[in-house]
Design a protein around this motif. Structure first.
Motif, PDB file in Angstrom:
ATOM      1  N   GLU A 212       0.876  -1.157  -0.173  1.00  0.00           N
ATOM      2  CA  GLU A 212      -0.064   0.052  -0.067  1.00  0.00           C
ATOM      3  C   GLU A 212       0.503   0.984   0.098  1.00  0.00           C
ATOM      4  O   GLU A 212       0.156   2.271  -0.054  1.00  0.00           O
ATOM      5  CB  GLU A 212      -0.749   0.089   0.973  1.00  0.00           C
ATOM      6  N   ARG A 213       2.175   1.317   0.256  1.00  0.00           N
ATOM      7  CA  ARG A 213       3.059   2.221  -0.157  1.00  0.00           C
ATOM      8  C   ARG A 213       3.586   3.518  -1.228  1.00  0.00           C
ATOM      9  O   ARG A 213       2.742   4.265  -0.990  1.00  0.00           O
ATOM     10  CB  ARG A 213       4.559   2.136   0.904  1.00  0.00           C
ATOM     11  N   SER A 214       2.649   2.618  -2.072  1.00  0.00           N
ATOM     12  CA  SER A 214       2.567   3.428  -3.409  1.00  0.00           C
ATOM     13  C   SER A 214       1.870   4.580  -3.681  1.00  0.00           C
ATOM     14  O   SER A 214       1.650   5.138  -3.844  1.00  0.00           O
ATOM     15  CB  SER A 214       3.421   2.471  -4.241  1.00  0.00           C
ATOM     16  N   SER A 215       0.875   3.496  -3.158  1.00  0.00           N
ATOM     17  CA  SER A 215      -0.917   3.619  -3.433  1.00  0.00           C
ATOM     18  C   SER A 215      -0.587   5.362  -2.281  1.00  0.00           C
ATOM     19  O   SER A 215      -1.282   6.563  -2.725  1.00  0.00           O
ATOM     20  CB  SER A 215      -2.091   3.125  -3.322  1.00  0.00           C
ATOM     21  N   SER A 216       0.264   5.328  -1.673  1.00  0.00           N
ATOM     22  CA  SER A 216      -0.308   6.344  -0.290  1.00  0.00           C
ATOM     23  C   SER A 216       0.963   7.729  -0.459  1.00  0.00           C
ATOM     24  O   SER A 216       0.723   8.688  -0.433  1.00  0.00           O
ATOM     25  CB  SER A 216       0.488   5.774   1.553  1.00  0.00           C
ATOM     26  N   LEU A 217       2.461   7.535  -1.425  1.00  0.00           N
ATOM     27  CA  LEU A 217       3.254   8.336  -1.682  1.00  0.00           C
ATOM     28  C   LEU A 217       2.207   9.182  -3.171  1.00  0.00           C
ATOM     29  O   LEU A 217       2.746   9.935  -3.479  1.00  0.00           O
ATOM     30  CB  LEU A 217       4.354   7.440  -2.483  1.00  0.00           C
ATOM     31  N   LYS A 218       1.890   8.131  -4.062  1.00  0.00           N
ATOM     32  CA  LYS A 218       1.079   8.500  -4.904  1.00  0.00           C
ATOM     33  C   LYS A 218      -0.473   9.237  -4.612  1.00  0.00           C
ATOM     34  O   LYS A 218      -0.151  10.792  -5.070  1.00  0.00           O
ATOM     35  CB  LYS A 218       0.569   7.600  -5.593  1.00  0.00           C
TER      36      LYS A 218
END
Length: 356
Positions: A212-218
């Motif tokens: 889920e980290r990439s979604s939060s960063l985006k």
């Protein structure tokens, strides 16, 4: 003298006719003098070797025919020799098992490495380049697969060397045995199974990364880029409904996010419209009333609703996710209630009497 020559010619002619009928030999047409007479003897005397025996005739025939083509016996020997050259001994079960293991186990390592590099590289690209340039997760996975394939070519020889150093059994198959169809199928199946098992083991990498980290960063990057890109206008010029107008960039999920925000805040949407402006931005117009009462909002509430829409424009994916979570929770509660009602109904329909 002429009489002797005629008699010798007649006897030689009759002899060779007899041998041809019996099939003892086959000769080409040759000068009669070379077969019947010896020039070393005086004329008028027939050489004792002019009437050869059956063995010598067969030998002479074979020698005369050897320049043209091999005899039947020689042809049979050649065919037999060729058959021996094409005959390959079948491998034993031990050899096939060793061949299966020596080809399958290295592919397990290859599949594990390929899957690990693809997942780890794809995750890093999704969290860095994907956030900076707005790449989708699928694009990051494609780039990770590219890196994984190149790594497989580079380190494929190293994996084979490690497999040999591990002491895998040797099949000791000859080159001819390796070319047998069922041996080739044995190798293909072992390699396919090895790659499959290695890729399954490589999926364990998903347990050690934050998906889920990439979604939060985006989402954070999207919020920073669009923090001051939207503006909201609210008024009560219409006596029957409150009008909300929001202008800004046309982002995916914007309209759905604002609709969800208004619904969660207790507003009913009477009308909604969207218009694209000449500068490429979008203008969304909402006509809303308060849920339950059906009346427009108070003037004191306009500022709060405007801030809510601005917040929705920044975090519209989060609002949609919150709405989905709320709907899932309601669905779960309804399912539990249905099960409870079914149990009560069954109990009411069943009557049990105990004997006194």
């Amino acid at each position: 003298m002429m009489t002797h020559l005629a008699n010798a010619f007649t006897r030689g002619r009759a002899y060779f006719k007899g041998t041809i009928r019996t099939g003892e030999c086959r000769i080409k047409q040759q000068p009669k003098s070379s077969l019947l007479f010896s020039t070393s003897h005086p004329p008028g005397k027939i050489n004792s070797t002019t009437r050869p025996s059956n063995a010598s005739a067969t030998t002479a025939t074979a020698s005369t025919k050897s320049d043209a083509s091999p005899s039947i016996t020689q042809e049979a020997q050649i065919v037999h020799t060729n058959n021996n050259a094409t005959e390959v001994p079948l491998p034993s079960r031990t050899q096939l098992r060793a061949h299966y293991i020596s080809n399958g186990l290295p592919m397990v390592g290859f599949g594990l490495m390929d899957q690990t590099v693809m997942i780890q590289a794809g995750n890093v690209i999704d969290c860095t380049l994907g956030v900076t340039f707005g790449l989708s997760t699928l694009s990051a996975a494609a780039v990770g697969g590219l890196i994984s394939n190149v790594s497989g070519i580079i380190f494929g020889g190293t994996l084979e060397s490690l497999a040999k150093a591990a002491g895998l059994p040797h099949s000791n198959l000859t080159a001819a045995q390796r070319n047998l169809p069922f041996v080739k199928r044995n190798r293909l199946m072992s390699q396919a199974l090895g790659v499959f098992m290695g890729c399954c083991l490589g999926l364990l990498n998903l347990l050690f990364i934050d998906t889920e980290r990439s979604s939060s960063l985006k989402l954070q990057q999207f919020t920073e880029d669009n923090e001051f890109a939207f503006e909201v206008e609210a008024h009560n010029d219409d006596p029957n409904a409150t009008t909300l107008i929001i202008r800004g960039p046309d982002n995916d999920g914007l309209l759905a996010g604002m609709t969800a925000a208004l619904s969660l805040n207790g507003c009913s949407i009477l009308d909604v419209s969207a218009h694209k402006l000449p500068d490429g931005t979008i203008e969304d117009k909402f006509s809303i009333v308060r849920q339950g009462t059906g009346k427009r909002l108070e003037d004191e509430e306009l500022a709060g609703v405007s801030k809510l829409l601005l917040e929705a424009s920044h975090h519209c994916p989060l609002l949609m996710k919150a709405q989905m979570n709320e709907m899932e929770e309601q669905n779960r509660q309804l399912q539990e209630r249905i099960k409870h009602l079914e149990g009560v109904l069954i109990q009411r329909r069943v009557t049990v009497r105990t004997s006194s």
